[in-house]
Design an enzyme around this catalytic site. Structure first.
Site, PDB file in Angstrom:
ATOM      1  N   ARG A   1      11.034  -7.806   6.260  1.00  0.00           N
ATOM      2  CA  ARG A   1      10.986  -6.341   6.051  1.00  0.00           C
ATOM      3  C   ARG A   1      11.814  -5.613   7.114  1.00  0.00           C
ATOM      4  NH1 ARG A   1       5.372  -3.045   5.449  1.00  0.00           N
ATOM      5  NH2 ARG A   1       5.109  -3.411   7.684  1.00  0.00           N
TER       6      ARG A   1
ATOM      7  N   LYS B   1       0.835  -1.215   0.000  1.00  0.00           N
ATOM      8  CA  LYS B   1       0.000   0.000   0.000  1.00  0.00           C
ATOM      9  C   LYS B   1       0.866   1.260   0.000  1.00  0.00           C
ATOM     10  CE  LYS B   1      -2.490  -0.970   3.732  1.00  0.00           C
ATOM     11  NZ  LYS B   1      -1.968  -2.293   4.120  1.00  0.00           N
TER      12      LYS B   1
ATOM     13  N   ARG C   1     -10.114   0.356   8.601  1.00  0.00           N
ATOM     14  CA  ARG C   1      -9.760  -1.050   8.801  1.00  0.00           C
ATOM     15  C   ARG C   1     -10.889  -1.823   9.465  1.00  0.00           C
ATOM     16  NH1 ARG C   1      -3.808   0.043   9.192  1.00  0.00           N
ATOM     17  NH2 ARG C   1      -2.677  -1.877   9.522  1.00  0.00           N
TER      18      ARG C   1
ATOM     19  N   ARG D   1      10.365  -3.264  12.599  1.00  0.00           N
ATOM     20  CA  ARG D   1       9.192  -2.859  13.364  1.00  0.00           C
ATOM     21  C   ARG D   1       8.822  -3.986  14.328  1.00  0.00           C
ATOM     22  NH1 ARG D   1       4.724  -0.711   9.102  1.00  0.00           N
ATOM     23  NH2 ARG D   1       3.424  -1.757  10.650  1.00  0.00           N
TER      24      ARG D   1
ATOM     25  N   ARG E   1      -1.733  -9.854  13.046  1.00  0.00           N
ATOM     26  CA  ARG E   1      -2.204  -8.795  12.139  1.00  0.00           C
ATOM     27  C   ARG E   1      -3.016  -9.386  10.988  1.00  0.00           C
ATOM     28  NH1 ARG E   1       3.256  -6.113  10.742  1.00  0.00           N
ATOM     29  NH2 ARG E   1       2.150  -4.492   9.601  1.00  0.00           N
TER      30      ARG E   1
HETATM   31  P1  AMP Z   1       0.249  -0.039   9.527  1.00  0.00           P
HETATM   32  O1  AMP Z   1       1.544   0.689   9.394  1.00  0.00           O
HETATM   33  O2  AMP Z   1      -0.822   0.518   8.637  1.00  0.00           O
HETATM   34  O3  AMP Z   1       0.392  -1.538   9.407  1.00  0.00           O
HETATM   35  O4  AMP Z   1      -0.264   0.244  11.019  1.00  0.00           O
HETATM   36  C1  AMP Z   1       0.491  -0.157  12.147  1.00  0.00           C
HETATM   37  C2  AMP Z   1      -0.406  -0.333  13.358  1.00  0.00           C
HETATM   38  O5  AMP Z   1      -1.047   0.912  13.668  1.00  0.00           O
HETATM   39  C3  AMP Z   1      -1.541  -1.324  13.165  1.00  0.00           C
HETATM   40  O6  AMP Z   1      -1.150  -2.658  13.393  1.00  0.00           O
HETATM   41  C4  AMP Z   1      -2.523  -0.833  14.226  1.00  0.00           C
HETATM   42  O7  AMP Z   1      -2.115  -1.202  15.530  1.00  0.00           O
HETATM   43  C5  AMP Z   1      -2.387   0.675  14.117  1.00  0.00           C
HETATM   44  N1  AMP Z   1      -3.319   1.232  13.107  1.00  0.00           N
HETATM   45  C6  AMP Z   1      -3.003   1.880  11.945  1.00  0.00           C
HETATM   46  N2  AMP Z   1      -4.117   2.232  11.273  1.00  0.00           N
HETATM   47  C7  AMP Z   1      -5.161   1.793  12.023  1.00  0.00           C
HETATM   48  C8  AMP Z   1      -6.574   1.836  11.868  1.00  0.00           C
HETATM   49  N3  AMP Z   1      -7.154   2.391  10.793  1.00  0.00           N
HETATM   50  N4  AMP Z   1      -7.340   1.283  12.862  1.00  0.00           N
HETATM   51  C9  AMP Z   1      -6.791   0.736  13.941  1.00  0.00           C
HETATM   52  N5  AMP Z   1      -5.470   0.635  14.134  1.00  0.00           N
HETATM   53  C10 AMP Z   1      -4.648   1.163  13.194  1.00  0.00           C
END
Ligand code: AMP
Length: 223
Positions: A130, A16, A91, A163, A174
Site C-alpha cells: 500500500r 474500511k 478498537r 505510511r 497491528r
Molecule cells: P488506522 O489508519 O485506522 O489504521 O489508524 C492508524 C493508527 O492510529 C493505529 O495503528 C493506532 O496507532 C492509531 N489509532 C487509530 N484509531 C485508534 C483507536 N480507535 N484506538 C487506538 N488507536 C487508534
C-alpha cells in the site's frame, strides 16, 4: 429525518476507508476516521499528535482516553446531524463501552456495525504494497498502479509515500493487536443485535453491494 450511525469494523487493510465512501454516499453521514484525525494531528505537530505519534509508528494503539475524547467532540459537530460513520473506532472493549454510554448520554442512535472479514494473509499482501498520497490521502497498491514512494499522485500531483506503520514489522504488530484487542468487539456487538458480517476479499463493488444488502436485511443472529 432520523439520525443513522454506523461503525466499520475490520482489520487494517480490510477496505474500511473504501467502503466508508459508499456508506457516506448512500446515507449522507459524516465520515470519522480516527486514524486520519491522528495522522493529521501528527502532521500539524499538535499536542494530540505528539502524544499519539510513537504508538502509531510502532503499530500500537494510542491510549483509550485520547481517542474517546476526540470522538466525543467530533460526533457533536454539525455535519454529524444526519449521522456519522466511525472508521477505525472503537478498537477496544473499553472504547466500545465508552461509545455506547456516550451515544445514550448525547441522545444519539446506537450505531449499526459492519464487520468486514478478511484473513491475515490477504491483509499482509495488501498493506505491504500500500502507498498513499500525502496530499489527498488517495490509496494505491504497487502491484496495481505501477508507482512507488517518491512518485507523483495521478489524482492530485502530490507526493506518494508509505505510511511508517505499513512496514512489515508494524503490520505484524497491528494484526496481533487487532486480534487481541478488537476481536472481542464481534461478540459484544453481535450480542447487542448491532452487527452484520460481510466477506471483504472480493472486488470493491461486490463488497459494497453485500454490505448494503446485509444492512437492509437486519442484524446477524446473536450467539
Ligand atoms: P488506522 O489508519 O485506522 O489504521 O489508524 C492508524 C493508527 O492510529 C493505529 O495503528 C493506532 O496507532 C492509531 N489509532 C487509530 N484509531 C485508534 C483507536 N480507535 N484506538 C487506538 N488507536 C487508534
Amino acid at each position: 429525518m432520523a439520525q443513522r450511525n454506523f461503525i466499520l469494523l475490520g482489520p487494517p487493510g480490510a477496505g474500511k476507508g473504501t467502503q466508508a465512501a459508499a456508506l457516506v454516499k448512500r446515507f449522507g453521514v459524516a465520515h470519522i476516521s480516527t486514524g486520519d484525525m491522528l495522522r493529521e494531528a501528527v502532521e500539524k505537530g499538535t499536542e494530540l499528535g505528539r502524544q499519539g505519534q510513537e504508538y502509531m509508528n510502532a503499530g500500537k494503539l494510542v491510549p483509550d482516553d485520547l481517542v474517546i475524547n476526540i470522538v466525543r467532540q467530533r460526533v457533536q459537530e454539525s455535519d454529524c446531524e444526519a449521522g456519522f460513520l466511525l472508521d477505525g473506532f472503537p478498537r477496544t472493549l473499553a472504547q466500545a463501552e465508552a461509545l455506547s454510554a456516550m451515544v445514550d448520554e448525547l441522545g444519539l442512535a446506537q450505531p449499526r456495525v459492519v464487520n468486514i472479514v478478511v484473513d491475515d494473509e490477504e491483509i499482509l499482501r495488501r498493506l505491504s504494497g500500500r502507498r498513499m498520497c500525502r496530499e489527498c490521502n488517495a490509496i494505491y497498491h504497487v502491484a496495481q498502479h505501477n508507482l512507488d514512494v517518491g512518485d507523483t499522485c495521478p489524482a492530485c500531483g502530490g507526493k506518494i509515500y508509505q505510511r511508517p506503520d505499513d512496514q512489515k514489522e508494524a503490520i505484524a504488530e497491528r494484526l496481533r493487536v487487532y486480534h487481541q484487542q478488537t476481536d472481542p468487539l464481534v461478540p459484544y456487538y453481535t450480542d447487542r443485535g448491532q452487527l452484520v458480517a460481510v466477506p471483504g476479499e472480493g472486488p470493491i463493488d461486490e463488497v459494497r453491494d453485500a454490505m448494503l444488502d446485509r444492512l437492509a436485511a437486519g442484524p446477524d443472529e446473536g450467539a
